[in-house]
Each structure stands twice: as structure tokens, then as C-alpha cells.
Enzyme design. Structure first.
Site, short mmCIF file in Angstrom:
data_model
loop_
_atom_site.label_atom_id
_atom_site.label_comp_id
_atom_site.label_asym_id
_atom_site.label_seq_id
_atom_site.Cartn_x
_atom_site.Cartn_y
_atom_site.Cartn_z
N VAL A 22 54.16 6.82 22.50
CA VAL A 22 55.50 6.86 21.93
C VAL A 22 55.52 7.90 20.82
O VAL A 22 54.68 7.85 19.91
CB VAL A 22 55.94 5.49 21.37
CG1 VAL A 22 57.32 5.60 20.71
CG2 VAL A 22 55.98 4.45 22.48
N ALA A 73 53.90 9.14 15.69
CA ALA A 73 53.63 8.84 17.10
C ALA A 73 52.53 7.79 17.17
O ALA A 73 51.89 7.47 16.16
CB ALA A 73 53.23 10.10 17.86
N LYS A 74 52.28 7.27 18.36
CA LYS A 74 51.17 6.34 18.55
C LYS A 74 50.83 6.26 20.02
O LYS A 74 51.71 6.40 20.89
CB LYS A 74 51.55 4.93 18.06
CG LYS A 74 50.35 4.10 17.66
CD LYS A 74 49.79 4.56 16.33
CE LYS A 74 48.65 3.66 15.87
NZ LYS A 74 48.16 4.06 14.53
N GLY A 75 49.55 6.06 20.30
CA GLY A 75 49.09 5.82 21.65
C GLY A 75 48.44 4.46 21.75
O GLY A 75 47.94 3.92 20.76
#
Length: 392
Positions: A22, A73-75
């Protein structure tokens, strides 16, 4: 709350497991946020973390600094990091995300993953670096990369500077709150959930500041000692996942159930492991005065409301654990050098200023620390957007 800029779900062709990315927002065309791996990770969780990264970046905005905050953001990968398939899954995820990492997503370690592991998997996936998207923003890429590499090579009493940076920020948040309340460090008791990168470093800094760490929890349970634990001995006895070898315990140390840290008789609780660790049911057991969120999203919103009604102050993750991310960029952009003393001084100064600003707003507005932190972000995001735009 606006929708994220980009949200995607990836399905591994080998195992059928899912991963997520995201991107909440871009600043100067780049977003920053780590990659976590845990069983049960969801897109909704990753989206909340990405929004949190936007907030953390904005809170460290300094128009005079070389480091200009990025977007958030992030994974995430839905897999237990101890699973035999985890490493191969990580490599395939990074290979699938390679176009985004090369273009606009800078990432690194988070829950369940170490930086060494991410770097090794990234190299196997064909990436030059997991932060290569930021390189075009640097004045001197070669010097900046060497500075960051040199910083990662620094060790302080057996622990890498990169592991200590975040815990230094968490500890300084605790100390700033104690100072505002005129509470002396000696005699103040702390319980820490999680003795991995963030929890272990936080425990070290608080113990060295004179506080008494009376309980730590890992996947095997809680280790407690009302007279204070030997933090350095526990750190030396950890494995790569932050699990303590019980043979290193002293005669006065007790082994208790995993959730015993919640009611360990401490003034300060530091949840530094999983998200959603404190809910509406177990919050009733908490007698601490402060909960300091070293982990991401460790207190459920409904539980936080109940805690606030009981006079328990929750210092939010978006402020408290933002030091790790900021340290990366301060170093890479050249605000600080690859030196532990310089790094700790900069982290302490910045984190204390943020905590003081947040708590001053709490007092002025009669609100919670999280609401105050969100208000600070609301003030700063338009300033960043006016200067850099939303996407460029």
C-alpha cells in the site's frame, strides 16, 4: 481519511500465500515504509501502517534539514517468518515488487524480518538496494550510500547502531513523559512485550537511564523479576527472533504466562512486538500509568478509549517508534554521520521535541496524545504538499 494512492494484493504462484503493498502518498515521487512478515497479515493492516508512515514522515518535517520527509507506504506478507517456506516467499515477493522498489517504494525491516534478511533477499531478487528509489534525490549518491553502509557497520556493546536507533527514540519518549510528570527515573518500573530489535534496544536504554525493567515477554512467555531483570544478560541470550534462552535466567527471575507482562506491576508498559496486543478485554488488567507504543498499532482504538477513561496515557506509535525511519534518512541525506554518539544525540533531541510538542497540545486542547499527534500531522501535511505536491 482519504484513500491510499495505491493498494495491491499479490498471490505467490508457488505457495498460494498473499502479500500486500500500500502506497499512501508520494512526496518528491517516493514513499517510505518497511516490509513485515507475519501469519494473518492483511491488506487492511498494511493500509493502516502505510497511513501511519505518512504521519511519521510528516512529523519529522524540518524545512531546514537535508532530509525532506517522503510519502508513506508499507508492505506485508501473510506468513510466519519461521516457516521453512518463508525465505523463498520473501524473495519472490521482492522480485514481484521490484518495479515499485526501483521506482518509488523504499523499504526495509519490520515485524518478523531483519534488515540483513531483507537485504539478502533483495539482492537475490535482483535489486541493487531496497532504498534505491531515493537515490535520485541525493546530492552525492556514492557518499550517501557509503555513509549509510558505515552507519550499519557501527556496533555499540554488541548491538548494531541500526538496531539501537529506534529503541533510543522509544526510550527518549518514555523519559520525556516522565520528566513532564516530574517522575524520577530510579524506582520507575517497566514491562516490555517483545525483546527483538525495538523492544531489546528500548529495554537497554531505559535500564541504562536508571529505570527498572521488571518484565519482558517473548514467544515462550514472560520473564519477570520485581527487583529488576539483568537486561544485558537477556539481550546476550536472545536468538534472531528475540526469544530468550531460559538457561540464562538468574535465580530470582520467574517464568510466567505470555500475557503476564500486562499486569507486571510496572508504571510503564512498552508493547514492542505484535499489532493489536491490547484489546478491550485484557486492558482491564493494566495498572500502568503509561503505555508507550514501540510496536505498530499495538493498542486497539476501543481499548485506548477505555484506558484513557481510566487515566492511562497511551503515547502513540506514529510518534514513539518513528526514530528508526528518521535515522535512516538523517544518515543517508547527511544530517548526521555514521557515528553512534551523534546519532543518539540527534534522535534524543528530535524525539524529545516531538513528545513535548504533542503533550503540550494535549494539555492545551484537553485531548489524547494520539489526537494531538494527528493534529500536528494535519498541520504539516498541507505545508509539505504545497512545497512538493502530492505525487511529484
Amino acid at each position: 481519511m482519504t484513500a491510499p494512492l495505491m493498494s495491491l494484493v499479490w498471490t505467490d504462484h508457488v505457495t498460494g500465500r498473499q502479500g500486500f503493498l500500500v502506497v499512501d502518498r508520494l512526496v518528491r515521487g517516493v514513499a517510505s515504509g518497511g516490509l513485515r512478515m507475519r501469519a494473518g497479515c492483511t491488506l487492511q493492516e498494511v493500509a493502516a501502517l502505510a497511513r501511519g508512515m505518512t504521519m511519521k514522515e510528516a512529523l519529522h518535517y524540518d524545512p531546514e534539514g537535508r532530509y525532506i520527509p517522503l510519502g508513506g507506504a508499507k508492505g506485508g506478507i501473510d506468513c510466519d517468518p519461521r516457516d521453512p517456506e518463508a525465505y523463498g516467499l520473501l524473495v519472490r515477493y521482492l522480485r514481484a515488487m521490484r518495479p515499485y522498489i526501483e521506482s518509488f517504494w523504499t523499504t526495509g525491516e519490520d515485524l518478523g524480518l531483519t534488515q540483513d534478511l531483507v537485504d539478502r533477499a533483495a539482492a537475490e531478487a535482483g535489486l541493487a538496494s531496497c532504498v534505491q528509489a531515493v537515490y535520485p534525490l541525493l546530492d552525492d549518491e556514492r557518499a550517501a550510500r557509503k555513509r549509510l553502509a558505515d552507519a550499519f557497520a557501527v556496533e555499540v556493546d554488541g548491538i548494531g547502531l541500526d538496531e539501537l536507533a529506534g529503541g533510543c527514540g522509544v526510550a527518549e519518549s518514555v523519559l520525556a513523559a516522565l520528566d513532564r510528570a516530574s517522575v524520577p527515573y530510579p524506582g520507575t518500573r517497566v514491562a516490555v512485550q517483545g525483546l527483538g530489535t525495538m523492544g531489546g534496544a528500548t529495554a537497554r536504554f531505559l535500564a541504562r537511564a536508571g529505570l527498572s525493567v521488571v518484565a519482558v515477554a517473548d514467544v515462550k512467555g514472560t520473564v519477570a523479576n520485581p527487583a529488576g531483570l539483568d537486561v544485558e544478560a537477556l539481550l546476550a541470550a536472545r536468538d534472531a527472533y528475540g526469544t530468550v534462552d531460559r538457561s540464562a535466567l538468574r535465580p530470582g527471575d520467574r517464568e510466567l504466562p505470555g500475557d503476564a507482562w500486562l499486569s507486571a506491576g510496572a508504571e510503564v508498559l512498552v508493547p514492542a512486538a505484535v499489532s493489536y496486543a491490547i484489546d478491550t478485554a485484557n486492558q482491564e488488567r493494566i495498572t500502568a500509568r503509561w503505555i508507550v507504543e514501540a510496536a505498530n498499532l499495538p493498542v486497539r482504538p476501543e481499548a485506548e478509549e477505555l484506558l484513557a477513561a481510566r487515566g492511562v496515557t497511551v503515547l502513540p506509535d506514529v510518534v514513539v517508534n518513528s526514530g528508526t525511519n528518521a535515522w535512516w534518512w538523517w544518515t543517508l541525506f547527511g544530517d548526521i554521520g555514521p557515528d553512534a554518539a551523534e546519532a543518539f544525540a540527534h534522535i534524543r533531541r528530535s524525539m524529545r521535541a516531538l513528545i513535548d510538542l504533542m503533550l503540550a497540545r494535549v494539555e492545551a486542547d484537553g485531548t489524547t496524545p494520539r489526537t494531538a499527534a494527528h493534529a500536528l500531522v494535519t498541520d504539516r501535511l498541507p505545508v509539505i504538499a504545497d512545497r512538493f505536491g502530492w505525487y511529484r
